[in-house]
Scaffold this motif. Structure first.
Motif, mmCIF file in Angstrom:
data_model
loop_
_atom_site.group_PDB
_atom_site.id
_atom_site.type_symbol
_atom_site.label_atom_id
_atom_site.label_comp_id
_atom_site.label_asym_id
_atom_site.label_seq_id
_atom_site.Cartn_x
_atom_site.Cartn_y
_atom_site.Cartn_z
ATOM 1 N N ASP A 27 1.124 -1.292 -0.340
ATOM 2 C CA ASP A 27 -0.300 0.072 0.287
ATOM 3 C C ASP A 27 0.775 0.676 0.582
ATOM 4 O O ASP A 27 1.129 2.090 -0.513
ATOM 5 C CB ASP A 27 -1.102 -0.006 1.419
ATOM 6 C CG ASP A 27 -2.062 -1.557 1.464
ATOM 7 O OD1 ASP A 27 -2.632 -0.854 -0.027
ATOM 8 O OD2 ASP A 27 -2.141 -1.115 2.222
ATOM 9 N N GLU A 28 1.989 1.265 0.215
ATOM 10 C CA GLU A 28 2.820 2.131 0.710
ATOM 11 C C GLU A 28 3.945 1.590 1.182
ATOM 12 O O GLU A 28 4.241 0.877 1.598
ATOM 13 C CB GLU A 28 2.595 3.384 1.467
ATOM 14 C CG GLU A 28 2.292 2.913 3.342
ATOM 15 C CD GLU A 28 1.376 4.278 3.525
ATOM 16 O OE1 GLU A 28 1.299 5.316 2.986
ATOM 17 O OE2 GLU A 28 0.447 3.717 4.927
ATOM 18 N N ALA A 29 5.298 1.907 0.444
ATOM 19 C CA ALA A 29 6.746 1.456 0.456
ATOM 20 C C ALA A 29 7.711 2.163 0.305
ATOM 21 O O ALA A 29 7.497 3.938 0.029
ATOM 22 C CB ALA A 29 6.678 0.552 0.040
ATOM 23 N N PHE A 30 8.602 2.325 0.955
ATOM 24 C CA PHE A 30 10.172 3.119 0.659
ATOM 25 C C PHE A 30 10.996 2.238 1.013
ATOM 26 O O PHE A 30 10.955 1.427 1.571
ATOM 27 C CB PHE A 30 10.024 4.549 1.416
ATOM 28 C CG PHE A 30 10.737 3.979 3.236
ATOM 29 C CD1 PHE A 30 11.729 3.973 3.466
ATOM 30 C CD2 PHE A 30 9.712 3.875 4.057
ATOM 31 C CE1 PHE A 30 12.400 4.042 4.993
ATOM 32 C CE2 PHE A 30 10.068 4.098 5.616
ATOM 33 C CZ PHE A 30 11.655 3.333 6.077
ATOM 34 N N LEU A 31 12.472 3.363 0.656
ATOM 35 C CA LEU A 31 13.380 2.591 0.236
ATOM 36 C C LEU A 31 15.140 2.991 0.678
ATOM 37 O O LEU A 31 15.050 4.533 0.238
ATOM 38 C CB LEU A 31 14.359 1.648 -1.714
ATOM 39 C CG LEU A 31 15.951 1.191 -1.541
ATOM 40 C CD1 LEU A 31 14.972 0.253 -2.463
ATOM 41 C CD2 LEU A 31 16.899 2.647 -1.420
ATOM 42 N N ASP A 32 15.934 3.197 1.762
ATOM 43 C CA ASP A 32 16.677 3.571 2.392
ATOM 44 C C ASP A 32 18.021 2.772 2.075
ATOM 45 O O ASP A 32 18.265 1.849 1.666
ATOM 46 C CB ASP A 32 16.777 3.923 3.688
ATOM 47 C CG ASP A 32 17.324 4.798 3.976
ATOM 48 O OD1 ASP A 32 17.987 5.871 3.385
ATOM 49 O OD2 ASP A 32 17.553 5.496 5.479
ATOM 50 N N ASP A 33 18.900 4.251 1.192
ATOM 51 C CA ASP A 33 20.376 3.037 1.016
ATOM 52 C C ASP A 33 21.142 4.084 1.779
ATOM 53 O O ASP A 33 21.188 5.386 1.836
ATOM 54 C CB ASP A 33 21.027 3.301 -0.507
ATOM 55 C CG ASP A 33 21.582 2.796 -0.699
ATOM 56 O OD1 ASP A 33 22.595 2.046 -0.529
ATOM 57 O OD2 ASP A 33 22.090 2.152 -1.893
ATOM 58 N N ALA A 34 22.354 3.667 2.861
ATOM 59 C CA ALA A 34 23.355 4.176 3.265
ATOM 60 C C ALA A 34 24.313 3.230 3.551
ATOM 61 O O ALA A 34 24.579 2.345 3.063
ATOM 62 C CB ALA A 34 22.768 4.706 4.517
#
Length: 289
Positions: A225-232
């Motif tokens: 339904d909703e999502a995010f991606l983080d990259d560190a």
């Protein structure tokens, strides 16, 4: 005898009067019935979430997917140890109906990879707030804490990605074109992905602005339904890719990190993101079955 006959008559009259009073109180109760009936027109309790249980986390990821995410597993020669690595380690939890997770770790000649999969089933104890709404609140807090950068327009990102190449080509076109990828320590993955070359050449520091906008931390439109991606990327060159998505009243978190064996190597952002997103898609699919 007349007085004796009169007394039962009075008693009978009193009985009739009492019965009338009792009937009247019944009528009063009847008139009060619509009032409770009227309360039925008030808003009903918020709908419960779609999911009442959670998957078994350590069995949620296939062996083939683990081989891709943790290449060191296939390098384990001891069969028993390899099977234990596949099994993973369940995270500590006090309510398996509400929150479960599993961790995997594998070392290879190239470095060490870790994977965490976490499932949280959200239940709202407020009749005015649905389980889905409460899960949305939890998801949004996590997304806010990730502090994702503002999206960059595609035209701006293309100009930004082209300007470094154009400035370098006059100086050393034959030699300079290959040196960035060679110095990144990820030549094979860079040459295979093409666009990954620009990513890895700009990965010397976590804040390097030359990373293509397509690989920047961002929200995802094609997951749950909703999502995010983080990259560190840390100063020790450990890259951590996190994918969080919500499907109804369940919030799923995937944390995938790789620590290279030497600080001269930089894990490929594109490769790690692709693997993490593929796993996220598989887990989302299990909820739709």
């Amino acid at each position: 005898m007349q007085r004796k006959a009169y007394v039962p008559g009075v008693a009978a009259l009193l009985a009739v009067l009492l019965a009338g009073c009792t009937g009247g109180s019944g009528d009063d109760d009847g008139t009060s019935d619509p009032k409770p009936g009227e309360s039925a027109t008030t808003p009903t309790a918020a709908q419960p979430g779609k999911y009442r249980t959670l998957p078994e986390p350590c069995a949620a990821v296939s062996h083939g997917t683990l081989d891709s995410l943790l290449p060191g597993i296939k390098q384990v020669t001891d069969e028993e140890q390899r099977e234990k690595t596949y099994e993973g380690t369940a995270t500590q939890t006090y309510d398996t109906d509400r929150k479960v997770g599993c961790r995997w770790k594998a070392e290879s000649t190239g470095g060490t990879d870790h994977l965490l999969v976490d499932f949280e089933r959200v239940v709202s104890y407020d009749n005015a707030v649905s389980d889905d709404d409460r899960a949305t609140e939890i998801y949004l807090k996590t997304e806010t804490a990730a502090d994702l950068p503002e999206p960059v327009a595609s035209s701006e990102s293309s100009e930004a990605s082209q300007s470094p190449d154009s400035s370098e080509s006059p100086e050393s076109a034959p030699e300079g074109s290959g040196s960035p990828s060679d110095g990144s320590g990820s030549g094979p993955s860079s040459s295979a992905s093409g666009s990954g070359n620009g990513d890895e050449s700009g990965s010397a520091t976590p804040s390097d602005g030359s990373t293509p906008s397509a690989l920047q931390p961002r929200t995802l439109d094609d997951l749950g339904d909703e999502a995010f991606l983080d990259d560190a990327l840390s100063s020790s060159r450990q890259r951590t890719v996190t994918v969080v998505f919500r499907t109804s009243n369940v919030v799923v978190t995937i944390q995938y990190d790789e620590q290279p064996a030497t600080t001269t190597d930089v894990p490929s952002s594109k490769d790690m993101q692709d693997r993490a997103r593929k796993l996220a898609g598989q887990l989302a699919g299990t909820f739709n079955d």
